[in-house]
Design a protein around this motif. Structure first.
Motif, short mmCIF file in Angstrom:
data_model
loop_
_atom_site.label_atom_id
_atom_site.label_comp_id
_atom_site.label_asym_id
_atom_site.label_seq_id
_atom_site.Cartn_x
_atom_site.Cartn_y
_atom_site.Cartn_z
N ALA A 197 0.91 -1.38 0.03
CA ALA A 197 -0.10 -0.03 0.08
C ALA A 197 0.87 1.26 0.03
O ALA A 197 0.59 2.32 -0.62
CB ALA A 197 -0.90 0.13 1.24
N ARG A 198 1.91 1.41 0.85
CA ARG A 198 2.90 2.45 0.79
C ARG A 198 3.67 2.54 -0.45
O ARG A 198 3.63 3.74 -0.93
CB ARG A 198 3.99 2.18 2.00
CG ARG A 198 3.28 2.46 3.27
CD ARG A 198 4.32 2.41 4.31
NE ARG A 198 3.56 2.66 5.71
CZ ARG A 198 4.39 2.53 6.92
NH1 ARG A 198 5.62 2.08 6.83
NH2 ARG A 198 3.59 2.85 7.71
N LEU A 199 4.08 1.49 -0.94
CA LEU A 199 4.79 1.39 -2.40
C LEU A 199 3.74 1.86 -3.43
O LEU A 199 4.23 3.05 -4.26
CB LEU A 199 5.04 0.05 -2.63
CG LEU A 199 5.92 -0.18 -3.99
CD1 LEU A 199 7.27 0.72 -3.99
CD2 LEU A 199 6.16 -1.75 -4.31
N LEU A 200 2.43 1.29 -3.55
CA LEU A 200 1.59 1.84 -4.64
C LEU A 200 1.23 3.51 -4.20
O LEU A 200 0.85 4.22 -5.27
CB LEU A 200 0.40 1.14 -4.35
CG LEU A 200 0.28 -0.31 -4.97
CD1 LEU A 200 -0.97 -1.10 -4.85
CD2 LEU A 200 0.68 -0.36 -6.29
N GLN A 201 1.22 4.11 -3.03
CA GLN A 201 0.94 5.20 -2.62
C GLN A 201 2.14 6.34 -3.39
O GLN A 201 1.76 7.13 -3.94
CB GLN A 201 0.92 5.52 -1.32
CG GLN A 201 0.33 6.92 -0.97
CD GLN A 201 0.20 7.28 0.49
OE1 GLN A 201 0.49 6.57 1.36
NE2 GLN A 201 -0.59 8.27 0.86
N LYS A 202 3.24 5.61 -3.38
CA LYS A 202 4.30 6.40 -3.60
C LYS A 202 4.33 6.61 -5.41
O LYS A 202 4.72 7.41 -5.61
CB LYS A 202 5.74 5.87 -3.07
CG LYS A 202 5.99 6.32 -1.71
CD LYS A 202 7.40 5.55 -1.23
CE LYS A 202 7.64 5.92 0.51
NZ LYS A 202 8.58 5.31 0.62
N ILE A 203 4.35 5.30 -5.84
CA ILE A 203 4.11 4.96 -6.94
C ILE A 203 3.12 6.15 -7.72
O ILE A 203 3.20 6.78 -8.54
CB ILE A 203 4.09 3.85 -7.69
CG1 ILE A 203 5.39 2.94 -7.44
CG2 ILE A 203 3.61 3.73 -9.14
CD1 ILE A 203 5.26 1.51 -7.56
N PHE A 204 1.90 6.02 -6.98
CA PHE A 204 0.67 6.70 -7.51
C PHE A 204 0.81 8.29 -7.52
O PHE A 204 0.70 9.17 -8.36
CB PHE A 204 -0.49 6.42 -6.87
CG PHE A 204 -1.83 6.96 -7.33
CD1 PHE A 204 -2.54 6.62 -8.40
CD2 PHE A 204 -2.57 7.98 -6.81
CE1 PHE A 204 -3.39 6.85 -8.86
CE2 PHE A 204 -3.55 8.68 -7.19
CZ PHE A 204 -4.06 7.99 -8.47
N ASN A 205 1.39 8.71 -6.21
CA ASN A 205 1.73 10.01 -6.38
C ASN A 205 2.83 10.57 -7.26
O ASN A 205 2.78 11.88 -7.83
CB ASN A 205 2.29 10.41 -4.79
CG ASN A 205 1.31 10.19 -3.79
OD1 ASN A 205 -0.12 10.42 -4.07
ND2 ASN A 205 1.50 9.98 -2.49
N SER A 206 3.84 9.74 -7.63
CA SER A 206 4.99 10.12 -8.60
C SER A 206 4.49 9.95 -9.97
O SER A 206 5.04 10.78 -10.69
CB SER A 206 6.21 9.39 -8.05
OG SER A 206 6.34 9.66 -6.93
N TYR A 207 3.69 9.06 -10.18
CA TYR A 207 3.62 8.84 -11.67
C TYR A 207 2.10 8.38 -12.02
O TYR A 207 1.45 7.72 -12.64
CB TYR A 207 4.15 7.38 -12.16
CG TYR A 207 5.81 7.50 -11.82
CD1 TYR A 207 6.45 8.30 -12.72
CD2 TYR A 207 6.28 6.60 -10.78
CE1 TYR A 207 7.87 8.37 -12.38
CE2 TYR A 207 7.74 6.69 -10.64
CZ TYR A 207 8.45 7.57 -11.38
OH TYR A 207 9.76 7.52 -11.07
N LYS A 208 1.11 9.51 -11.40
CA LYS A 208 -0.28 9.27 -11.49
C LYS A 208 -0.75 9.26 -12.78
O LYS A 208 -1.63 8.40 -13.25
CB LYS A 208 -1.00 10.62 -10.76
CG LYS A 208 -2.51 10.52 -11.10
CD LYS A 208 -3.11 11.70 -9.85
CE LYS A 208 -4.58 11.40 -9.87
NZ LYS A 208 -5.17 12.30 -8.91
N GLN A 209 -0.27 9.86 -13.72
CA GLN A 209 -0.52 10.03 -15.15
C GLN A 209 -0.36 8.66 -15.98
O GLN A 209 -1.05 8.13 -17.08
CB GLN A 209 0.13 11.25 -15.98
CG GLN A 209 -0.63 12.56 -15.44
CD GLN A 209 -2.00 12.58 -15.62
OE1 GLN A 209 -2.54 12.21 -16.38
NE2 GLN A 209 -2.55 13.41 -14.24
N THR A 210 0.75 7.93 -15.43
CA THR A 210 1.13 6.68 -16.05
C THR A 210 0.26 5.34 -15.44
O THR A 210 -0.03 4.62 -15.99
CB THR A 210 2.86 6.39 -16.02
OG1 THR A 210 3.05 7.56 -16.67
CG2 THR A 210 2.99 5.17 -16.54
#
Length: 142
Positions: free
Chosen positions: A74-87
């Motif tokens: 969940a933390r990893l997905l949150q970081k990825i989502f915040n950094s690469y939302k458009q992708t």
């Protein structure tokens, strides 16, 4: 479906921990089944038997693995989502749509075109509704 598995095999605590962590990760991602991952890891039957017997010595490491797995992913997905939302949004949508035709019931037995079209129409209606709501929120906050 028939699953052949060595039910005499007693998995160790580390094996249960990691299979719990991996399976729960699959459960929070769209389009991937945690039970299927347990089958691939050859842990489905042992976990089910432990649940049936309420065997805490086997369920403890598995549940602990699930907790560690869900928190870390969940933390990893949150970081990825915040950094690469458009992708990440199109990627997740692709995973969902890719599993769409395998999971929905119209693939079993006869095809009913009318029901299939209704489900697809509801899907697109929901997609358009979400886009309109997001647009309204952006307009309001601007």
């Amino acid at each position: 479906m028939i699953i052949y598995q060595d039910v005499t095999k007693e998995p160790g605590a580390l094996e249960l921990f990691f299979s719990g962590a991996i399976a729960i990760c699959a459960m929070i991602l769209p389009g991937i089944s945690g039970a299927f991952i347990l089958i691939l890891l050859d842990m489905y039957i042992p976990v089910l038997l432990a649940l049936k017997k309420l065997d805490i010595t086997m369920l403890g490491p598995f549940i602990l693995g699930c907790l560690v797995g869900i928190i870390s992913v969940a933390r990893l997905l949150q970081k990825i989502f915040n950094s690469y939302k458009q992708t990440i949004i199109p990627l997740l949508l692709g995973v969902i749509l890719g599993s769409f035709f395998k999971l929905w019931p119209w693939n079993y037995g006869k095809y009913n075109t009318f029901e299939s079209m209704q489900i697809i129409a509801i899907f697109f209606f929901s997609l358009i509704s979400c886009a309109l709501i997001e647009r309204a929120i952006k307009k309001e906050s601007a």
